[in-house]
Design an enzyme around this catalytic site. Structure first.
Site, short mmCIF file in Angstrom:
data_model
loop_
_atom_site.label_atom_id
_atom_site.label_comp_id
_atom_site.label_asym_id
_atom_site.label_seq_id
_atom_site.Cartn_x
_atom_site.Cartn_y
_atom_site.Cartn_z
CE LYS A 90 -57.65 1.08 1.22
NZ LYS A 90 -56.32 0.82 1.78
N1 GLU Z 1 -53.23 2.99 7.45
C1 GLU Z 1 -53.04 1.59 7.64
C2 GLU Z 1 -53.88 0.81 6.66
O1 GLU Z 1 -54.85 1.31 6.13
C3 GLU Z 1 -53.41 1.14 9.03
C4 GLU Z 1 -52.42 1.53 10.03
C5 GLU Z 1 -52.72 1.13 11.44
O2 GLU Z 1 -53.84 0.72 11.74
O3 GLU Z 1 -51.80 1.24 12.26
O4 GLU Z 1 -53.56 -0.33 6.40
#
Ligand code: GLU
Length: 312
Positions: free
Chosen positions: A250
């Site tokens: 990001k």
């Molecule tokens: N929050 C995680 C991410 O943005 C993704 C988790 C998931 O899809 O299990 O990488």
């Protein structure tokens, strides 16, 4: 009914890899006439200020990737921000504690680094088990100086599953992963626990996410089993890489939407993402809804995909 989900962590502006994942999760669920849930994975509140979640939702709306349950529209399993769901994680932790499978870990970062077995493919170290067999007296003595993290004991057993896109994947949890964290020493619940509790509570039947999380799945399957919950189907998708082969992050402004929005339309961007996903060879602009008739899991590559330098 299929229930898919987006589970972004808003620690910065969404990048093309996140969008790619949201697009495929949305197409896969919608093509089957299913629902989509949006859950904001902001456990790390310091790294996930609210404005990023707002921006992320705006970006998803701009692309026409809508959701049926989640922030703003609400739903039966609110709240949809992990930062507000601690009571559920705590309850799951207590169930695991009752099973006698959790222990406090006092290792510092430096100790972990020094004692860890060789790193796995995904860069994570296998925990050596230093704190697993401390006596009650040793635990009390250490607890006086340092608040512990909590780890789950892993069994010497192979967990295998058939990923809907990547095929058979298996891992011996004790050997390949080691006892893993459920709560950090600062009290923050671990992703592995939160994601299982939430996907189960929200009735998710299909998880579409990046291949970087393939190796997390055996840990999650173990948690589903211990908590008596039914796991969803998993479909892991290739990661988008920067033109030079780096993983996108990001912080990586060049693949963020900041640079693209204003220069390209949502349909242009979706057309290109669908082309990279293999099911829309022309790359012509398309709305998300228009891509539904073309989407085909069979065409989606299994290897990571390098973004072309001249995407736009
Ligand atoms: N929050 C995680 C991410 O943005 C993704 C988790 C998931 O899809 O299990 O990488």
């Amino acid at each position: 009914m299929t229930v898919g989900r987006f589970a972004p962590s808003p620690s910065g502006r969404i990048h093309l890899g996140n969008l790619f994942c949201c697009l495929l999760a949305w197409l896969s669920a919608r093509q089957k006439g299913g629902k989509v849930v949006l859950r904001i994975e902001d456990l790390d509140t310091a790294r996930c200020p609210a404005r990023y979640a707002e921006q992320m939702m705006e970006d998803l709306r701009w692309l026409g990737l809508d959701w049926d349950e989640g922030p703003v529209c609400g739903g039966p399993d609110a709240p949809y921000f992990q930062s507000r769901r601690s009571a559920l994680y705590q309850a799951a932790l207590e169930r695991l504690e009752d099973l006698g499978l959790i222990y406090p870990c006092f290792c510092t970062r430096a100790e972990l680094h020094a004692a860890s077995a060789p790193h796995r493919e995904d860069g994570q170290a296998v925990y050596s088990g230093t704190c697993r067999d401390l006596s009650p007296a040793q635990r009390a003595e250490r607890a006086a100086h340092r608040s512990p993290a909590l780890r789950l004991k892993t069994p010497d057993r192979v967990f295998s599953f058939v990923d809907g896109h990547m095929g058979l994947y298996e891992e011996n949890l004790a050997r390949d992963c080691g006892d893993f964290l459920l709560r950090r020493s600062d009290g923050m619940f671990a992703y592995q626990l939160a994601v299982v509790v939430d996907d189960a509570a929200m009735g998710i039947t299909e998880v579409v996410r990046g291949a970087d999380l393939l190796s997390s799945t055996p840990r999650q399957l173990y948690l589903y089993q211990l908590l008596g919950l039914t796991p969803p189907a998993f479909c892991h998708i290739p990661l988008l890489l920067a033109p030079d082969g780096r993983r996108l992050s990001k912080r990586d402004a060049d693949a963020g939407l900041d640079r693209l929005q204003g220069r390209v339309t949502a349909a242009e961007l979706l057309g290109k993402l669908a082309q990279l996903a293999g099911f829309h060879p022309s790359g012509e602009p398309r709305s998300a809804a228009e891509l539904l008739s073309e989407f085909d899991w069979e065409q989606v590559p299994r290897e990571d995909i390098r973004l072309p330098g001249d995407l736009f």
